[in-house]
Design a protein around this motif. Structure first.
Motif, short mmCIF file in Angstrom:
data_model
loop_
_atom_site.label_atom_id
_atom_site.label_comp_id
_atom_site.label_asym_id
_atom_site.label_seq_id
_atom_site.Cartn_x
_atom_site.Cartn_y
_atom_site.Cartn_z
N UNK A 32 72.74 42.32 111.44
CA UNK A 32 72.79 42.81 112.83
C UNK A 32 72.66 44.32 112.93
N UNK A 33 72.50 45.00 111.82
CA UNK A 33 72.29 46.45 111.85
C UNK A 33 70.95 46.72 112.55
N UNK A 34 70.91 47.60 113.55
CA UNK A 34 69.69 47.77 114.37
C UNK A 34 68.59 48.59 113.70
N UNK A 35 68.24 48.21 112.51
CA UNK A 35 67.13 48.84 111.80
C UNK A 35 66.66 47.84 110.76
N UNK A 36 65.41 47.35 110.87
CA UNK A 36 64.95 46.29 109.96
C UNK A 36 64.96 46.70 108.49
N UNK A 37 64.81 47.99 108.22
CA UNK A 37 64.84 48.44 106.84
C UNK A 37 66.20 48.13 106.21
N UNK A 38 67.25 48.31 107.00
CA UNK A 38 68.59 48.02 106.51
C UNK A 38 68.94 46.55 106.66
N UNK A 39 68.63 45.97 107.81
CA UNK A 39 69.07 44.60 108.09
C UNK A 39 68.42 43.57 107.17
N UNK A 40 67.23 43.87 106.66
CA UNK A 40 66.57 42.95 105.75
C UNK A 40 66.99 43.14 104.29
N UNK A 41 67.88 44.10 104.05
CA UNK A 41 68.35 44.34 102.69
C UNK A 41 67.34 45.02 101.81
N UNK A 42 66.36 45.71 102.41
CA UNK A 42 65.32 46.36 101.62
C UNK A 42 65.88 47.49 100.79
N UNK A 43 66.77 48.27 101.37
CA UNK A 43 67.35 49.42 100.67
C UNK A 43 68.49 49.00 99.76
N UNK A 44 69.28 48.03 100.18
CA UNK A 44 70.43 47.58 99.41
C UNK A 44 71.21 46.55 100.21
N UNK A 45 72.29 46.02 99.60
CA UNK A 45 73.12 45.01 100.24
C UNK A 45 74.47 45.60 100.63
#
Length: 687
Positions: A553-566
């Motif tokens: 639910x974090x309002x940024x797909x880069x973060x919400x998809x776990x691309x950067x980390x979990x």
């Protein structure tokens, strides 16, 4: 990081021509594109260094890199296609910036003149350097007594050594032809026409004219005057001369432009070269050549008069002036005078003091290299190693000057002290001369007449500058912080530190049960069972008080998809972010919006304060730590002004992410609802 990933990224987003602007934050490249429809999303995401890519509104596009983002950004900015978007740290940018400070920056004609001068010499520096080492070798052999003084009048060498001596003469005798070619080309004339014009006055037949009956000896016997069609022709030995071909090329360039305006294009190929040679050969022989010789001799004699008046003053002024002349490109005329001195006087007196400058420059580079090794600065270590090798072995100062010294202004005062020390020693010793044009390096020391004096002077210049740089450092506090951040990031990336039970913040359990039975007959059977429960290696506390937001639910797909980390997000209810555990600050963005920590448990943590808050450029943030700092649980990292962030329209939701999840079995959310600072937020389990 190789430049290929950088080039692949640029190609996959539509090429350099599709880029309007590029910045980066803690984890991603932020492109502003002309047309985002030209992006090949699949190609971007297939690049090994890319963790993900996210299109945004307004032709904005983000490429997620992670901790290596700054390296990839620098690689991209170093691409030739992106040169115009440089940050001002490239050699070309540094040169231009330095020129702008001096007279060349105020007078376009002067800048053009020095550019032509440098372009006339630069292509032949390699040949000059190679030839100078042959001269040095001959000087060394003479010093050791292997051969007689090879350049003394009346000395005849053995044929074998005569051949060796010829190896350098081809470059210096025909130097006017090389200069004529380069200068003519630079000025828009046919370079081979310029070469041919200068070649006429260097023919043996031209010299023979000066030996005819009735020729009058002038210029101390260095030239003769003979009447040609009633006009006086001054016959010089033009070997090694540089001013005549430069002047000739200047006039030839202007004449070529004029002839091309007058002559129809259909016959220019024939008549432009013919008329150029018809006009320029007599003009060069009768007027331009003598003017160049006399003019150069005048400049050389002026400097010689200063040296004759006070070798001490001259030896001090030259090394102190060079550090300012070279960045402005004002040293090229002195190089020409050195060559002229050798041709007319038989020796040069400028190169010795110049050696004090060069070795002070190299000494400062050695000091930087020492500090780079000590501080584990890999990039600067490579830069300084290459620059020092080019200097000590080739006598070339540009890699040190443009690659290091002009980027770190603290170096210059220390280097100038080295120049002064070396110059004073040469001056007190009465000066140093050389009979050859050489690049002042370790290999060319034997080319100077007073080897002990010269060696002491350049050693003093070298070690003075080196020691001063080591003692005082060469970086500002901000530059030190940037290096510390990069070093820490490198160490974190390479670290394979195993988490131990001593690092466990919240162990759960691990059990193993075994049973067995046996008979006394010498045979037996055994059965055993073992059950292992997941072991929590670390529990990461919340760095800020607030409401837990699931990662999805974090309002940024880069973060919400776990691309950067979990991990999870936290919507802050207070205004200070703290370190959630003991460890090292790997990244502390100056803008205050993001921090990278390497916790003692081996967890690499990213705390990103708000979404897109990098665009505030630090407004509303007060950073408390710097990269490389050691922190404990509860150490304040940053305070922020909620009103500034919200008024700008940005979300305050703060992702807290484990960026090296592959090292662990699982990374799980450990809380929901409201959390206070230090409350369990994330659990990290072993594989």
């Amino acid at each position: 990081m190789a430049s290929k990933p950088a080039a692949d990224i640029i190609e996959s987003i539509g090429g350099a021509e599709n880029i309007v602007g590029l910045t980066h934050c803690a984890t991603r490249l932020r492109f502003q594109l002309k047309d985002a429809s030209g992006v090949d999303q699949k190609a971007v995401e297939a690049i090994p260094v890319v963790l993900g890519a996210v299109p945004q509104t307004g032709d904005r596009y983000q490429v997620v890199i992670g901790g290596a983002v700054e390296t990839v950004y620098n690689d991209i900015m170093a691409l030739p296609a992106l040169k115009k978007m440089g940050s001002g740290d490239t050699i070309a940018d540094i040169k231009a910036a330095e020129r702008a400070k001096g007279p060349r920056g105020r007078f376009a004609a002067l800048d053009t003149f020095f550019e032509i001068l440098s372009d006339s010499f630069r292509p032949i520096l390699g040949a000059l350097l190679g030839a100078s080492l042959f001269i040095t070798f001959m000087a060394l052999m003479a010093t050791l007594g292997v051969i007689p003084a090879w350049n003394a009048p009346g000395v005849t060498l053995d044929p074998s050594w005569q051949f060796v001596n010829l190896m350098w003469q081809g470059v210096f005798v025909f130097l006017p032809l090389m200069v004529a070619y380069n200068a003519s080309k630079r000025l828009g004339a046919d370079p081979w026409v310029g070469f041919g014009i200068m070649a006429v006055v260097m023919l043996p037949g031209f010299a023979a004219i000066g030996q005819t009956t009735g020729a009058e000896s002038v210029f101390g016997g260095h030239a003769s005057v003979v009447q040609i069609f009633g006009l006086p022709l001054t016959v010089f030995d033009y070997s090694s001369q540089v001013f005549p071909p430069l002047l000739m090329a200047g006039v030839l360039g202007a004449l070529t432009k004029l002839l091309k305006k007058i002559i129809p294009s259909s016959v220019q190929l024939i008549f432009v070269p013919f008329l150029s040679m018809l006009i320029m050969i007599p003009l060069t022989a009768f007027l331009i050549g003598p003017i160049g010789v006399y003019g150069g001799a005048g400049l050389g004699n002026f400097l010689k008069s200063i040296n004759d008046f006070s070798p001490f003053i001259f030896a001090v002024v030259i090394p102190l002036a060079y550090p300012f002349m070279v960045p402005l490109g004002l040293h090229w005329p002195l190089n020409a005078i050195m060559l002229l001195n050798i041709q007319s006087l038989g020796f040069d007196f400028i190169q010795g003091p110049m050696g004090a400058w060069n070795f002070a420059c190299f000494g400062a580079t050695a000091g930087v290299l020492f500090l780079a090794i000590r501080e584990k600065d890999r990039v600067m270590k490579q830069t300084a190693t290459g620059a020092l090798a080019a200097g000590l072995l080739g006598g070339i100062s540009e890699p040190s000057l443009y690659g290091i010294h002009l980027r770190f202004k603290r170096i210059y005062p220390r280097m100038l002290i080295g120049c002064l020390v070396g110059g004073v020693i040469i001056g007190l010793g009465g000066g140093v001369k050389t009979s050859a044009f050489v690049f002042t390096s370790l290999l060319t020391i034997p080319a100077f007449d007073n080897i002990p004096l010269y060696s002491i002077a350049i050693a003093a210049a070298f070690f003075t500058a080196m020691i001063l740089v080591i003692l005082s450092g060469y970086q500002t506090p901000e530059q030190k912080a940037e290096v510390a951040a990069q070093v820490a990031a490198d160490e974190a990336a390479e670290s394979e530190k195993a988490a131990t039970v001593a690092n466990v913040a919240a162990p759960v359990a691990a059990a193993a049960v075994g049973t067995g039975t046996g008979t006394g007959t010498g045979t037996g059977t055994g059965t055993g069972t073992a059950t292992a429960l997941a072991t929590v290696l670390a529990t990461v506390g919340s760095p800020v008080a607030g409401i837990v937001v699931p990662l999805s639910e974090v309002p940024d797909p880069v973060f919400s998809k776990g691309i950067v980390g979990l991990g999870v997000g936290v919507d802050p209810t207070e205004d200070t972010v703290y370190a959630p555990g003991a460890g090292k600050v790997v990244v502390a963005q100056a803008t205050g919006h993001a921090f990278g920590l390497l916790l003692d448990s081996g967890v690499e943590l990213l705390i990103h304060v708000g979404i897109d808050t990098v665009n505030l450029a630090g407004k509303g943030f007060n950073v408390k730590v710097a990269a490389g700092d050691r922190v404990e649980a509860g150490t304040a990292l940053v305070t922020f002004d909620r009103k500034v962030i919200e008024d700008a329209g940005y979300s305050l939701v703060t992702p807290v992410l484990v960026t090296n999840p592959k090292k662990f079995g699982s990374v799980d959310q450990a809380a929901s609802g409201h959390v206070s600072v230090g409350s369990p937020l994330i659990t990290v389990a072993a594989k």
